[in-house]
Design a protein around this motif. Sequence first.
Motif: not given
Length: 191
Positions: A126-144
């Motif tokens: 759940w925490e991993a999914a939340l991070r993807l939602h927040r930091d990839c979907f909203h902020e676009q700051i995660l690398g592959d």
Amino acid sequence: MWEYSQITDYGKIRDSTVLTIYYPIQELPRLTTQTLRKILEEADELLKRKEYIQACEKYYKVMEEVIKKLTELYKEKSRLLTNFINYVRKRGNWNTFILQRAAEELRRILNEELGGGIGDKIYEAWEAALRLHRDCFHEQILGDTVIKEKRDIITETFNLIARELEKLDIHYIKLEEDSTGFETPLNSAHT
């Protein structure tokens, strides 16, 4: 991509890709475990094509549904989970705060009920999914690399808990069949 379907008189939504089941307790449709598997496959395809934002949102959606379904499955074990179901029923939808609290409570319950640290694994996913939602979907700051690490956590956890989720699908499909005579593709695949 999904095509949205018409809702039948009995609250079922069907098309060739998506199958939902009406959960009478929550009074909302839930995606079946079979559909969640398809969403994971779609997310993996999007990730291969480097469509990170859409892939991350699909991984998040899978874990969001897992938390909702597990809350339904284990509501009898916790007054807090029962309260969340009642809140969602009155409000008409979930929010991130309720999902987070439900994930925390499920962590405790699943560790007690199933052992083996399964509750911790669900919470980590759940925490991993939340991070993807927040930091990839909203902020676009995660690398592959980080996205793939989070995907692995989510996928492994989903595969670990899928049988528990299918129990709930089968239960509600049976209720629908008993009340409507309607046979679903998921049910006919399990008979």
